[in-house]
Design an enzyme around this catalytic site. Structure first.
Site, short mmCIF file in Angstrom:
data_model
loop_
_atom_site.label_atom_id
_atom_site.label_comp_id
_atom_site.label_asym_id
_atom_site.label_seq_id
_atom_site.Cartn_x
_atom_site.Cartn_y
_atom_site.Cartn_z
NE ARG A 38 -4.11 -1.92 1.84
CZ ARG A 38 -5.02 -2.32 2.70
NH1 ARG A 38 -4.93 -1.98 3.97
NH2 ARG A 38 -6.05 -3.03 2.30
CE LYS A 199 -22.40 -13.74 6.39
NZ LYS A 199 -22.62 -12.64 7.30
N GLY A 356 -12.15 -7.89 -1.17
CA GLY A 356 -10.88 -8.27 -0.57
C GLY A 356 -10.45 -9.68 -0.93
N GLY A 379 -14.77 -3.12 0.86
CA GLY A 379 -16.07 -2.52 1.18
C GLY A 379 -16.42 -1.38 0.24
P1 ADP Z 1 -14.94 -10.79 -1.26
O1 ADP Z 1 -14.04 -10.48 -0.09
O2 ADP Z 1 -14.16 -10.99 -2.53
O3 ADP Z 1 -16.04 -9.78 -1.40
P2 ADP Z 1 -16.53 -12.61 0.30
O4 ADP Z 1 -15.91 -12.07 1.53
O5 ADP Z 1 -17.96 -12.30 0.05
O6 ADP Z 1 -15.65 -12.19 -0.97
O7 ADP Z 1 -16.43 -14.19 0.30
C1 ADP Z 1 -15.20 -14.86 0.35
C2 ADP Z 1 -15.33 -16.17 1.06
O8 ADP Z 1 -16.37 -16.97 0.51
C3 ADP Z 1 -14.08 -17.00 0.95
O9 ADP Z 1 -13.47 -17.10 2.22
C4 ADP Z 1 -14.58 -18.38 0.46
O10 ADP Z 1 -13.97 -19.47 1.13
C5 ADP Z 1 -16.04 -18.32 0.76
N1 ADP Z 1 -16.85 -19.22 -0.09
C6 ADP Z 1 -16.87 -19.27 -1.44
N2 ADP Z 1 -17.67 -20.26 -1.86
C7 ADP Z 1 -18.17 -20.87 -0.76
C8 ADP Z 1 -19.06 -21.97 -0.55
N3 ADP Z 1 -19.59 -22.63 -1.56
N4 ADP Z 1 -19.35 -22.29 0.72
C9 ADP Z 1 -18.80 -21.61 1.76
N5 ADP Z 1 -17.97 -20.56 1.62
C10 ADP Z 1 -17.66 -20.19 0.37
MG MG Z 2 -14.31 -10.80 2.08
#
Ligand code: ADP
Ligand code: MG
Length: 399
Positions: A38, A199, A356, A379
């Site tokens: 960063r 989620k 992230g 975020g």
């Molecule tokens: P980002 O940070 O890119 O926005 P999220 O924080 O929403 O992504 O989600 C990332 C997490 O989702 C990862 O830790 C991954 O392991 C989990 N994940 C992806 N697919 C599944 C699944 N089918 N069941 C449970 N967890 C999952």
């Molecule tokens: Mg995340």
């Protein structure tokens, strides 16, 4: 929201005191910076200001001191690193906008660089306290925001200070705003969005907003199972947000009404349980999306889904991706995420990765340099995709 914002190149900074909000929220261990990414990313803006004879006053938060003075979260180690990268002394203030910062700011010569202490040492920072905003503004003539990661927060050093000073973007924020702003206002089509992650509820508003903009919406990762349940499929022990099934039905109806292609996994990789530890060995099998056994948990998209999603990305001109396709932290369950990263890398589209974990996945899996833009804000990039106004960007002067 207007995405056409002035940057440091649109104003005269010579001889001016420039307060520049950076993202120096770097990981540390035992008082040592473990990744200076960063800081390195902030250097083009800092060098530009120095080269154009500004009196540069840098500021940032680090960690969550919550208004307490915590020596272990002092930015002194950051000053040292900037100084090494710049080949020039960086003057460290003993406070955020107190007596020491004021005295040192007043003595700056053109081209000098100083760094304020951790902005979150001040209780007023996260409350966007006008007193702190005014004190920060009193140090400078111009405010530059170059911290995209905190642009969705209305804090004193990210937005409040702009009530009292002319405000423009630095190069990092400028890049984020111009690339993502273009994708959301005037994208080259077909425009494909890929959503995944853990989620549905986190990304509800993103789905709703993207359905207004995209030609194709791909849904994988953990959030896909609530959609599969909404189609009437059994999802076994997979991640499921029962309270959001009706919402998913609504989104599927909205997609159909708008003529947006909504793609869901047609096959999934399942296991008996979630891997523990997350990167530990795991036995998996692949089943069709409408045939998930009751005692299995879906943890990645299957090969047929990879091919289906990749072909939708192949013809796209703009792709936005947020959220991994599976539990990519586990090598056995990373294949869907790798396939998606590969599809973006192979595509001639403008490709944008936000979130992230998605950004980390692209970097970890070695695709980062084949993506047009990896957003530095998790975020913030999500709120951007939601179509929300980001206080740290809204406060900047329009072109
Ligand atoms: P980002 O940070 O890119 O926005 P999220 O924080 O929403 O992504 O989600 C990332 C997490 O989702 C990862 O830790 C991954 O392991 C989990 N994940 C992806 N697919 C599944 C699944 N089918 N069941 C449970 N967890 C999952
Ligand atoms: Mg995340």
């Amino acid at each position: 929201m207007n995405y056409n914002k002035k940057s440091i190149e649109d104003i005269d900074v010579s001889g001016k005191r420039v307060l520049c909000r950076c993202d120096f929220n770097v990981p540390t261990k035992n008082g040592v910076i473990t990744s200076d990414k960063r800081i390195v990313a902030a250097m083009p803006t800092i060098r530009y200001l120095v080269d154009h004879n500004a009196k540069v006053i840098l500021c940032s938060h680090m960690g969550k001191p919550k208004g307490e003075w915590k020596p272990e979260l002092s930015l002194k180690i950051v000053a040292k690193r900037i100084s090494e990268l710049l080949g020039k002394e960086v003057i460290m203030a003993a406070d955020v906008a107190g007596e020491d910062a004021k005295a040192k700011a007043a003595q700056l010569q053109d081209g000098d660089v100083m760094l304020l202490e951790n902005t979150r040492f001040e209780k007023g920072e996260t409350k966007n306290d006008p007193e702190l905003s005014k004190a920060l503004a009193s140090l400078a003539d111009i405010f530059v925001n170059d911290a995209f990661g905190t642009a969705h927060r209305a804090h004193s050093s990210t937005a409040g200070v702009a009530d009292y000073l002319p405000a423009v973007s630095g190069f990092l924020v400028q890049k984020e705003v111009s690339i993502m702003g273009k994708a959301l206002t005037n994208p080259e089509r077909p425009f494909v969005a890929v959503l995944g992650g853990a989620k549905v509820s986190d990304k509800l508003n993103v789905i709703n907003n993207l359905l207004e903009k995209v030609d194709t919406l791909i849904i994988g990762g953990g959030m896909a199972y609530t959609f599969l349940a909404a189609k009437g499929y059994a999802v076994g022990k997979s991640l499921l947000d029962e309270s959001k099934i009706d919402y998913c039905k609504e989104m599927m109806a909205k997609a159909e009404a708008k003529g947006v292609k909504l793609l869901l996994p047609v096959d999934v990789v399942v296991a008996d349980t979630f891997p523990d530890p997350i990167d530990g060995p795991i036995e998996v099998s692949t089943v069709d999306a409408d045939a998930i056994p009751a005692d299995k948990e879906g943890l990645d998209i299957g090969e047929k889904s990879c091919a289906l999603f990749a072909s939708a990305v192949k013809d796209a001109k703009t792709v936005v991706w947020n959220g991994p396709m599976g539990v990519f932290e586990n090598p056995t369950l990373a294949k869907g995420t790798i396939a998606m990263a590969q599809a973006l890398a192979d595509s001639s589209a403008t490709t944008i990765v936000g979130g992230g974990d998605s950004a980390a996945a692209c970097e970890q899996l070695g695709f980062a340099d084949k993506i047009t833009h990896i957003s530095t804000g998790g975020g913030a990039s999500l709120e951007f995709l939601e179509g929300l106004e980001l206080p740290g960007i809204a406060c900047l002067e329009d072109k």
